[in-house]
Design an enzyme around this catalytic site. Structure first.
Site, PDB file in Angstrom:
ATOM      1  N   HIS B  46       0.861  -1.185   0.000  1.00  0.00           N
ATOM      2  CA  HIS B  46       0.000   0.000   0.000  1.00  0.00           C
ATOM      3  C   HIS B  46       0.900   1.238   0.000  1.00  0.00           C
ATOM      4  CE1 HIS B  46      -3.948  -1.920   1.728  1.00  0.00           C
ATOM      5  NE2 HIS B  46      -3.521  -2.516   0.644  1.00  0.00           N
ATOM      6  N   GLU B  48       1.002   3.871   1.840  1.00  0.00           N
ATOM      7  CA  GLU B  48       1.542   4.265   3.146  1.00  0.00           C
ATOM      8  C   GLU B  48       2.748   3.422   3.540  1.00  0.00           C
ATOM      9  OE1 GLU B  48      -1.577   3.372   2.330  1.00  0.00           O
ATOM     10  OE2 GLU B  48      -3.017   3.991   3.867  1.00  0.00           O
ATOM     11  N   CYS B  76      -5.944   1.535   6.141  1.00  0.00           N
ATOM     12  CA  CYS B  76      -6.495   0.260   6.592  1.00  0.00           C
ATOM     13  C   CYS B  76      -5.785  -0.174   7.880  1.00  0.00           C
ATOM     14  CB  CYS B  76      -6.317  -0.806   5.501  1.00  0.00           C
ATOM     15  SG  CYS B  76      -4.603  -1.362   5.316  1.00  0.00           S
ATOM     16  N   CYS B  79      -1.952  -0.618   7.512  1.00  0.00           N
ATOM     17  CA  CYS B  79      -1.213   0.645   7.423  1.00  0.00           C
ATOM     18  C   CYS B  79      -1.288   1.436   8.729  1.00  0.00           C
ATOM     19  CB  CYS B  79      -1.736   1.461   6.255  1.00  0.00           C
ATOM     20  SG  CYS B  79      -1.356   0.671   4.661  1.00  0.00           S
TER      21      CYS B  79
END
Lengths: 142, 142
Positions: B46, B48, B76, B79
């Site tokens: 992801h 992040e 999420c 993260c």
């Protein structure tokens, strides 16, 4: 779990919190990893994350539906989230982690409606040995 | 947030869910990343995570206490967990994510007693633009 425990011991010898993980596919260990955030300068480098990333790279895909994850400690929220994203089929773990675990403690992530995949979960596998490695590590550092 | 939005647009052009992130330290963007799990064969990739890992590698340490994270979508659980492990000081995000978010939705991770660091959180930053990029992406794929 033998491979995961060996990786945990290797982490301890590097001065990292001793957690180890292994990914098994079709009865074969395809990736093992030791917790290494300090050595790698990477706060995301928990054993589970490194093992998932290694297995996904090996298989050339971002989903591991046909893989199981073995880890010596109950996964944290970050790792439980990654397990869900990776679609890991079965999760086997050793020691429970009341302080940082996110499977049977805290957010109990796999029970959240925002969690889009829930692996089969088998806690307490090799718990005595996994816990002993952790306790020895923290006792030595006190 | 401009850097994060540009990264989100780049992700969309690669066929990835368009989320972008940037790490800011002392007023300077030191890392940007686009969501890329498919391209990288990495379920943990992801925006992040990639931005945090890049910033930590750049600074040569596993904690980013003096850094802020800007991201176009509510993080999420994976993260948010990484943000806590990295000790990010401030989190600025754009669109809310009722389906997968873990800050104001689902496990509300930073409010859990097992979460050991809670950044200052500023939601809704650049929300209109971040949401528009996401909506355009999903509309085009239907």
């Amino acid at each position: 779990m033998r491979a995961a425990l060996a990786a945990a011991q290797a982490a301890a010898e590097q001065g990292e919190v001793p957690v180890g993980a292994a990914i098994v596919r079709q009865g074969t260990v395809i990736a093992t990893a030791a917790n290494a955030p300090r050595a790698l300068h990477d706060p995301t480098a928990h054993a589970e994350m490194l093992a998932i990333r290694a297995a996904a790279a090996l298989l050339g895909r971002d989903r591991l539906e046909d893989c199981d994850l073995w880890v010596t400690l109950e996964p944290c929220a970050m790792c439980a989230g990654a397990i869900a994203h990776a679609r890991i089929a079965r999760l086997y773990y050793g020691a429970s982690d009341p302080k940082g675990g996110a499977v049977e403690h805290g957010p109990r992530l796999f029970g959240q409606p925002t969690c889009h995949h829930r692996p089969e979960v088998y806690p307490g596998i090799g718990e005595a040995e996994a816990g002993a490695v952790l306790r020895a590590f923290f006792r030595a550092r006190r």
